[in-house]
Design a protein around this motif. Sequence first.
Motif, PDB file in Angstrom:
ATOM      1  N   ARG A  23       0.814  -1.219   0.000  1.00  0.00           N
ATOM      2  CA  ARG A  23       0.000   0.000   0.000  1.00  0.00           C
ATOM      3  C   ARG A  23       0.848   1.269   0.000  1.00  0.00           C
ATOM      4  NH1 ARG A  23      -4.462  -0.771   4.580  1.00  0.00           N
ATOM      5  NH2 ARG A  23      -4.940  -2.961   4.250  1.00  0.00           N
ATOM      6  N   ARG A  24       2.156   1.102  -0.192  1.00  0.00           N
ATOM      7  CA  ARG A  24       3.111   2.214  -0.280  1.00  0.00           C
ATOM      8  C   ARG A  24       3.112   3.095   0.967  1.00  0.00           C
ATOM      9  NH1 ARG A  24       2.075   4.489  -6.353  1.00  0.00           N
ATOM     10  NH2 ARG A  24       2.823   2.682  -7.479  1.00  0.00           N
ATOM     11  N   ARG A  25       3.164   2.482   2.120  1.00  0.00           N
ATOM     12  CA  ARG A  25       3.210   3.232   3.375  1.00  0.00           C
ATOM     13  C   ARG A  25       4.606   3.143   3.975  1.00  0.00           C
ATOM     14  NH1 ARG A  25      -1.432   0.079   6.252  1.00  0.00           N
ATOM     15  NH2 ARG A  25      -0.133  -1.495   5.309  1.00  0.00           N
ATOM     16  N   SER A  26       5.063   4.245   4.539  1.00  0.00           N
ATOM     17  CA  SER A  26       6.340   4.244   5.249  1.00  0.00           C
ATOM     18  C   SER A  26       6.103   3.755   6.671  1.00  0.00           C
ATOM     19  CB  SER A  26       6.925   5.655   5.275  1.00  0.00           C
ATOM     20  OG  SER A  26       6.141   6.499   6.092  1.00  0.00           O
ATOM     21  N   VAL A  27       7.173   3.573   7.408  1.00  0.00           N
ATOM     22  CA  VAL A  27       7.039   3.165   8.810  1.00  0.00           C
ATOM     23  C   VAL A  27       6.267   4.230   9.588  1.00  0.00           C
ATOM     24  CG1 VAL A  27       8.326   2.686  10.924  1.00  0.00           C
ATOM     25  CG2 VAL A  27       9.093   1.703   8.761  1.00  0.00           C
ATOM     26  N   ALA A  28       6.556   5.501   9.335  1.00  0.00           N
ATOM     27  CA  ALA A  28       5.835   6.585  10.008  1.00  0.00           C
ATOM     28  C   ALA A  28       4.347   6.539   9.667  1.00  0.00           C
ATOM     29  CB  ALA A  28       6.428   7.934   9.627  1.00  0.00           C
ATOM     30  N   ASP A  29       4.010   6.248   8.411  1.00  0.00           N
ATOM     31  CA  ASP A  29       2.598   6.138   8.009  1.00  0.00           C
ATOM     32  C   ASP A  29       1.906   5.005   8.754  1.00  0.00           C
ATOM     33  OD1 ASP A  29       2.710   8.221   6.130  1.00  0.00           O
ATOM     34  OD2 ASP A  29       3.397   6.867   4.551  1.00  0.00           O
ATOM     35  N   LEU A  30       2.593   3.893   8.912  1.00  0.00           N
ATOM     36  CA  LEU A  30       2.009   2.756   9.616  1.00  0.00           C
ATOM     37  C   LEU A  30       1.748   3.082  11.085  1.00  0.00           C
ATOM     38  CD1 LEU A  30       4.217  -0.089   8.111  1.00  0.00           C
ATOM     39  CD2 LEU A  30       1.770   0.254   7.724  1.00  0.00           C
ATOM     40  N   ILE A  31       2.683   3.781  11.715  1.00  0.00           N
ATOM     41  CA  ILE A  31       2.551   4.070  13.141  1.00  0.00           C
ATOM     42  C   ILE A  31       1.478   5.115  13.415  1.00  0.00           C
ATOM     43  CG2 ILE A  31       3.764   5.055  15.143  1.00  0.00           C
ATOM     44  CD1 ILE A  31       6.302   3.641  14.080  1.00  0.00           C
ATOM     45  N   VAL A  32       1.446   6.191  12.643  1.00  0.00           N
ATOM     46  CA  VAL A  32       0.492   7.268  12.924  1.00  0.00           C
ATOM     47  C   VAL A  32      -0.748   7.224  12.034  1.00  0.00           C
ATOM     48  CG1 VAL A  32       2.211   8.811  13.892  1.00  0.00           C
ATOM     49  CG2 VAL A  32       1.684   8.947  11.474  1.00  0.00           C
ATOM     50  N   ARG A  33      -0.837   6.213  11.180  1.00  0.00           N
ATOM     51  CA  ARG A  33      -1.997   5.984  10.323  1.00  0.00           C
ATOM     52  C   ARG A  33      -2.264   7.155   9.379  1.00  0.00           C
ATOM     53  NH1 ARG A  33      -6.373   3.306  14.416  1.00  0.00           N
ATOM     54  NH2 ARG A  33      -5.196   1.423  14.862  1.00  0.00           N
ATOM     55  N   THR A  34      -1.277   7.475   8.592  1.00  0.00           N
ATOM     56  CA  THR A  34      -1.410   8.512   7.572  1.00  0.00           C
ATOM     57  C   THR A  34      -1.078   7.914   6.217  1.00  0.00           C
ATOM     58  OG1 THR A  34       0.888   9.204   7.955  1.00  0.00           O
ATOM     59  CG2 THR A  34      -0.856  10.437   9.098  1.00  0.00           C
ATOM     60  N   ARG A  35      -1.326   8.685   5.171  1.00  0.00           N
ATOM     61  CA  ARG A  35      -0.939   8.291   3.817  1.00  0.00           C
ATOM     62  C   ARG A  35      -0.444   9.527   3.089  1.00  0.00           C
ATOM     63  NH1 ARG A  35      -4.571   6.025  -0.155  1.00  0.00           N
ATOM     64  NH2 ARG A  35      -5.882   7.783   0.324  1.00  0.00           N
ATOM     65  N   VAL A  36       0.437   9.323   2.143  1.00  0.00           N
ATOM     66  CA  VAL A  36       0.874  10.399   1.263  1.00  0.00           C
ATOM     67  C   VAL A  36       0.306  10.082  -0.102  1.00  0.00           C
ATOM     68  CG1 VAL A  36       2.843  11.586   0.237  1.00  0.00           C
ATOM     69  CG2 VAL A  36       2.962  10.804   2.611  1.00  0.00           C
ATOM     70  N   VAL A  37      -0.521  11.002  -0.608  1.00  0.00           N
ATOM     71  CA  VAL A  37      -1.202  10.787  -1.884  1.00  0.00           C
ATOM     72  C   VAL A  37      -0.755  11.820  -2.893  1.00  0.00           C
ATOM     73  CG1 VAL A  37      -3.238   9.744  -0.810  1.00  0.00           C
ATOM     74  CG2 VAL A  37      -3.191  12.206  -1.233  1.00  0.00           C
ATOM     75  N   TYR A  38      -0.989  11.496  -4.164  1.00  0.00           N
ATOM     76  CA  TYR A  38      -0.729  12.472  -5.225  1.00  0.00           C
ATOM     77  C   TYR A  38      -1.817  13.531  -5.158  1.00  0.00           C
ATOM     78  CZ  TYR A  38       2.715   9.299  -7.119  1.00  0.00           C
ATOM     79  OH  TYR A  38       3.814   8.503  -7.283  1.00  0.00           O
ATOM     80  N   SER A  39      -1.416  14.774  -5.251  1.00  0.00           N
ATOM     81  CA  SER A  39      -2.346  15.897  -5.185  1.00  0.00           C
ATOM     82  C   SER A  39      -2.312  16.620  -6.511  1.00  0.00           C
ATOM     83  CB  SER A  39      -1.936  16.833  -4.056  1.00  0.00           C
ATOM     84  OG  SER A  39      -2.835  17.900  -3.945  1.00  0.00           O
ATOM     85  N   ARG A  40      -3.455  16.941  -7.029  1.00  0.00           N
ATOM     86  CA  ARG A  40      -3.520  17.611  -8.327  1.00  0.00           C
ATOM     87  C   ARG A  40      -3.327  19.098  -8.181  1.00  0.00           C
ATOM     88  NH1 ARG A  40      -8.672  14.476 -10.796  1.00  0.00           N
ATOM     89  NH2 ARG A  40      -7.807  12.427 -10.561  1.00  0.00           N
TER      90      ARG A  40
END
Length: 160
Positions: A143-160
């Motif tokens: 799901r293309r999540r970093s360790v920080a994303d997994l811990i704090v439950r965030t995602r980085v998405v493409y923004s138009r």
Amino acid sequence: MAEPRHVPSEHHAAHHVPPRDTDRTAGVVSRVMAGFIDLLVVVTIMTMFYLGALLARLIIQVHAFTLPNVNYFFTAGGFIGISVVYLTSCWAVSGRTLGDVVMGLRLVSRKGKPRVRFPVALLRALLCVFFSVGLLWVAVDRRRRSVADLIVRTRVVYSR
């Protein structure tokens, strides 16, 4: 005789709606590039502080001015502090750092909101600064999540 006012049509008004973020999670290359740009921003901020301190020292000690010795502990502490403040404030205010803006990325909360709360932004910034290698987990996670994303439950998405 009064001139008739121009009322924009619904089609015309739709062009002023800001574009929405995509649901596509950003990959490792775009995120590493954004991180590199953010690193350059932090180094630039540190350089400005250093030059400001040199200028103040020059003004105070015009005749006895010397360059200060490099204190690596102070420099590392400044780098960590500026990085955490920069990342936290950017993510809490807009969900985007300068690197994210350049690369077309946005940090979203677990519910998909375009900003995260301050405590989440602070914890994520601390994780990103002290465990930067955790970003490489994006290349492994399906799901293309970093360790920080997994811990704090965030995602980085493409923004138009």
